[in-house]
Design an enzyme around this catalytic site. Structure first.
Site, PDB file in Angstrom:
ATOM      1  N   TRP A 156       3.333  -2.456  10.563  1.00 53.31           N
ATOM      2  CA  TRP A 156       4.230  -3.610  10.443  1.00 53.31           C
ATOM      3  C   TRP A 156       5.693  -3.215  10.306  1.00 53.31           C
ATOM      4  O   TRP A 156       6.551  -4.077  10.349  1.00 53.31           O
ATOM      5  CB  TRP A 156       3.820  -4.467   9.231  1.00 53.31           C
ATOM      6  CG  TRP A 156       3.636  -3.654   7.981  1.00 53.31           C
ATOM      7  CD1 TRP A 156       2.443  -3.220   7.477  1.00 53.31           C
ATOM      8  CD2 TRP A 156       4.645  -3.131   7.111  1.00 53.31           C
ATOM      9  NE1 TRP A 156       2.647  -2.459   6.344  1.00 53.31           N
ATOM     10  CE2 TRP A 156       3.993  -2.389   6.085  1.00 53.31           C
ATOM     11  CE3 TRP A 156       6.043  -3.212   7.078  1.00 53.31           C
ATOM     12  CZ2 TRP A 156       4.694  -1.742   5.068  1.00 53.31           C
ATOM     13  CZ3 TRP A 156       6.731  -2.562   6.056  1.00 53.31           C
ATOM     14  CH2 TRP A 156       6.057  -1.842   5.066  1.00 53.31           C
ATOM     15  N   ALA A 182      -0.523  -4.929  13.408  1.00 52.79           N
ATOM     16  CA  ALA A 182      -0.741  -5.145  11.981  1.00 52.79           C
ATOM     17  C   ALA A 182      -0.788  -6.647  11.699  1.00 52.79           C
ATOM     18  O   ALA A 182      -0.074  -7.426  12.340  1.00 52.79           O
ATOM     19  CB  ALA A 182       0.390  -4.506  11.183  1.00 52.79           C
ATOM     20  N   GLY A 233       0.463   4.716  11.377  1.00 53.36           N
ATOM     21  CA  GLY A 233       0.149   4.056  10.112  1.00 53.36           C
ATOM     22  C   GLY A 233      -0.087   5.088   9.028  1.00 53.36           C
ATOM     23  O   GLY A 233       0.398   6.225   9.113  1.00 53.36           O
ATOM     24  N   SER A 234      -0.878   4.707   8.043  1.00 48.88           N
ATOM     25  CA  SER A 234      -1.075   5.586   6.892  1.00 48.88           C
ATOM     26  C   SER A 234      -1.969   6.773   7.236  1.00 48.88           C
ATOM     27  O   SER A 234      -2.817   6.697   8.139  1.00 48.88           O
ATOM     28  CB  SER A 234      -1.700   4.797   5.747  1.00 48.88           C
ATOM     29  OG  SER A 234      -2.965   4.331   6.136  1.00 48.88           O
ATOM     30  N   GLU A 255       0.555   9.159  14.393  1.00 51.69           N
ATOM     31  CA  GLU A 255       1.849   9.211  13.704  1.00 51.69           C
ATOM     32  C   GLU A 255       1.582   8.702  12.293  1.00 51.69           C
ATOM     33  O   GLU A 255       1.450   7.496  12.088  1.00 51.69           O
ATOM     34  CB  GLU A 255       2.871   8.315  14.405  1.00 51.69           C
ATOM     35  CG  GLU A 255       3.226   8.751  15.816  1.00 51.69           C
ATOM     36  CD  GLU A 255       3.956  10.068  15.871  1.00 51.69           C
ATOM     37  OE1 GLU A 255       4.440  10.534  14.814  1.00 51.69           O
ATOM     38  OE2 GLU A 255       4.023  10.650  16.956  1.00 51.69           O
ATOM     39  N   CYS A 289       8.516   5.691   8.114  1.00 53.02           N
ATOM     40  CA  CYS A 289       7.818   6.941   7.803  1.00 53.02           C
ATOM     41  C   CYS A 289       8.777   8.130   7.819  1.00 53.02           C
ATOM     42  O   CYS A 289       8.426   9.209   7.364  1.00 53.02           O
ATOM     43  CB  CYS A 289       6.654   7.149   8.754  1.00 53.02           C
ATOM     44  SG  CYS A 289       7.123   6.923  10.455  1.00 53.02           S
TER      45      CYS A 289
HETATM   46  P1  ADP Z   1       0.357   0.473   6.205  1.00 51.45           P
HETATM   47  O1  ADP Z   1       0.243   1.077   4.852  1.00 51.45           O
HETATM   48  O2  ADP Z   1       1.589   0.805   6.943  1.00 51.45           O
HETATM   49  O3  ADP Z   1      -0.030  -0.968   6.288  1.00 51.45           O
HETATM   50  P2  ADP Z   1      -2.134   1.061   7.458  1.00 51.45           P
HETATM   51  O4  ADP Z   1      -2.587   2.393   7.915  1.00 51.45           O
HETATM   52  O5  ADP Z   1      -2.920   0.362   6.410  1.00 51.45           O
HETATM   53  O6  ADP Z   1      -0.646   1.309   7.036  1.00 51.45           O
HETATM   54  O7  ADP Z   1      -1.967   0.067   8.666  1.00 51.45           O
HETATM   55  C1  ADP Z   1      -1.557   0.474   9.939  1.00 51.45           C
HETATM   56  C2  ADP Z   1      -2.394  -0.235  10.968  1.00 51.45           C
HETATM   57  O8  ADP Z   1      -3.745   0.187  10.806  1.00 51.45           O
HETATM   58  C3  ADP Z   1      -2.396  -1.756  10.845  1.00 51.45           C
HETATM   59  O9  ADP Z   1      -2.434  -2.304  12.152  1.00 51.45           O
HETATM   60  C4  ADP Z   1      -3.684  -2.017  10.115  1.00 51.45           C
HETATM   61  O10 ADP Z   1      -4.197  -3.313  10.362  1.00 51.45           O
HETATM   62  C5  ADP Z   1      -4.574  -0.957  10.738  1.00 51.45           C
HETATM   63  N1  ADP Z   1      -5.793  -0.657   9.980  1.00 51.45           N
HETATM   64  C6  ADP Z   1      -5.969  -0.680   8.653  1.00 51.45           C
HETATM   65  N2  ADP Z   1      -7.249  -0.403   8.339  1.00 51.45           N
HETATM   66  C7  ADP Z   1      -7.900  -0.188   9.514  1.00 51.45           C
HETATM   67  C8  ADP Z   1      -9.230   0.145   9.888  1.00 51.45           C
HETATM   68  N3  ADP Z   1     -10.173   0.308   8.978  1.00 51.45           N
HETATM   69  N4  ADP Z   1      -9.511   0.278  11.201  1.00 51.45           N
HETATM   70  C9  ADP Z   1      -8.565   0.115  12.123  1.00 51.45           C
HETATM   71  N5  ADP Z   1      -7.304  -0.211  11.849  1.00 51.45           N
HETATM   72  C10 ADP Z   1      -6.965  -0.352  10.566  1.00 51.45           C
END
Ligand code: ADP
Length: 485
Positions: A156, A182, A233-234, A255, A289
């Site tokens: 996001w 997201a 993402g994370s 990333e 990030c």
């Molecule tokens: P942040 O802490 O930046 O929200 P996330 O890694 O939780 O980071 O989110 C990054 C993306 O990964 C978002 O699009 C989120 O919906 C997606 N995401 C989170 N959990 C899952 C999952 N179990 N499988 C696939 N995508 C996921």
């Protein structure tokens, strides 16, 4: 809201060129973080809709892979033009769902457009090679081919430009994509569907599915028709996706999180360092990030830096981003604010000194004061954990070696920054830092022309630069024999 913004704000999935709802008809709200009000809804989709989108992408790939690089580059240049023509609307949509100041949103749309243009150009330069043959009657050829259907999962914090870095090279290479944005910021991703339509990109090349993250992610990683997963993402979710992709051996690029150090040596131009530090810390309310997580300042210039930095932090204007004259908007949500509060409380308990800020902003909601904490020490949680908020911890160091050692003492390796005017030190420190991106006397360095990617647990692969397109291409070696030569 601008009329054009409404045009880009699609409240539906894009599958095989059709804007469609989830089978169940279920929808989920998207709120403006500046005021908590719902701005619209998107489908709550799951595995079934995702499977359909993958099938549409696989079907489109059969013809799209046969288009010429020039044809794809032409479509992408139209996409680039459409973005520039609609910067105001796309930026408004982005700010409404994400909260960043309008000038930052315009910057994000523009850099996204520049990624598309860059990859339009790179499409025509995806060269293979011929190799001198060890056999007299055989010839060796190495060619590049699109990997096929790409799954893209995006965060996001940069909901528009993160996708530019993924679908740009995907389209350039001749791949088709299924995108999962997201939940907080789906509209900027759905807008890519509208841009693709306006640019004449064929149906099924870009598909977007919104809804349940783990169900959609589960299907994207399980389905053998998907050949590549690109994720931003994370680190925790990235590791999980890598594991899930193992069963079908998909190509992956990741990333992930960062823990960027920003080192200021005693020979640095301190005013320039403060300017870079503000951009590297408070941009997007500290939610990138590559945002600085840890400032390391050499002891002889520590007080000067803290004084000047505090003045600059206090000059930041906090307020609703659509007003157009604020420097810092709200954080994405309540959970993000709580994380900053937790890290701050931990630091204060361990002797950290709040020099400015240190609390929620009087505007309420998810607004937080730009904050600076001096006397930071390595036992504080933010020396290991990503803050993702407008909180700057400032640590003290004595020697160059100590600074390098402290900066490298993390499992992450995305961005790092340092300020010095000494050429020898520049090379020593640059070579000593275990990071994928290094800013020397600069606090913001991302550009389409250069590769962006981390080492260690910050990721795999690179986006942008000459490297970016190769993440979307397979290498084929062909040996032609029996030539009678
Ligand atoms: P942040 O802490 O930046 O929200 P996330 O890694 O939780 O980071 O989110 C990054 C993306 O990964 C978002 O699009 C989120 O919906 C997606 N995401 C989170 N959990 C899952 C999952 N179990 N499988 C696939 N995508 C996921």
């Amino acid at each position: 809201m601008l009329a054009k913004t409404k045009h880009f704000m699609k409240q539906a999935n894009l599958i095989g060129g059709e804007w469609v709802q989830a089978d169940s008809g279920a929808m989920q709200g998207v709120t403006n973080p500046a005021n908590g009000l719902e701005i619209g809804q998107v489908p709550t989709s799951g595995a079934v809709e995702t499977e359909r989108a993958i099938a549409a992408a696989a079907k489109a790939f059969e013809t799209f892979k046969k288009t010429t690089a020039n044809e794809r580059a032409t479509m992408m240049r139209r996409m680039y033009e459409a973005m520039l023509d609609n910067v105001d609307a796309l930026a408004e949509l982005l700010t409404m769902e994400q909260g960043k100041p309008l000038f930052e949103a315009k910057g994000e749309i523009t850099i996204g457009a520049n990624y598309i243009l860059w990859f339009a150009e790179e499409a025509r330069r995806a060269y293979g090679r011929t190799v001198p043959s060890p056999w007299a009657d055989r010839r060796i050829m190495v060619t590049k081919e699109p990997v096929g259907v790409v799954a893209a999962i995006t965060p996001w914090n940069f909901p528009s430009s993160m996708l530019a870095r993924k679908i740009g090279p995907a389209i350039a290479a001749g791949c088709t994509s299924v995108i999962k944005p997201a939940a907080q910021t789906p509209f900027s991703s759905l807008a890519w569907g509208v841009l693709a339509e306006e640019a004449g990109i064929p149906p099924g090349v870009i598909n977007v599915v919104t809804g349940k993250a783990s169900e959609i992610g589960g299907e994207l990683t399980r389905n053998p028709l998907v050949k590549k997963m690109t994720f931003t993402g994370s680190t925790a979710v990235g590791k999980m996706l890598i594991r899930q992709c193992a069963d079908t051996v998909k190509k992956v690029s990741m990333e992930l999180g960062g823990n960027a150090p920003f080192i200021i040596f005693d020979d640095a131009d301190i005013d320039r360092a403060v300017e870079g530090a503000i951009a590297a810390k408070y941009r997007n309310s500290g939610q990138t990030c590559v945002c600085t997580n840890r400032f390391y300042v050499q002891s002889s210039v520590y007080d000067e830096f803290v004084t000047k930095m505090t003045k600059a932090v206090e000059a930041l204007r906090v307020g609703p981003s659509l007003d157009g004259n604020n420097d810092q908007g709200p954080l994405i949500d309540e959970a993000a604010v709580q994380k900053v509060e937790e890290l701050l409380a931990d630091a204060v308990e361990k002797g950290g000194k709040v020099v400015t800020g240190g609390a929620r902003h009087e505007l309420g909601g998810s607004f937080f004061q730009p904050t600076l904490v001096a006397d930071a020490t390595t036992d504080m949680r933010f020396s290991r954990e990503e803050i993702f908020g407008p909180l700057a911890p400032v640590f003290k160091f004595e020697s160059e070696d100590e600074a390098i050692q402290m900066a490298n003492d993390t499992e992450f390796g995305l961005a790092c920054y340092f300020y010095t005017q000494d050429l020898g030190r520049t090379y020593r420190v640059m070579e000593g830092l275990n990071y994928g991106l290094v800013g020397v006397n600069e606090g913001v360095i991302t550009t389409p022309e250069a590769p962006f990617g981390g080492v260690k647990e910050s990721g795999l692969g690179a986006e942008g630069g000459a490297e970016g397109i190769y993440e979307y291409l397979d290498t084929k070696y062909t040996c032609i024999g029996g030539l009678g030569l």
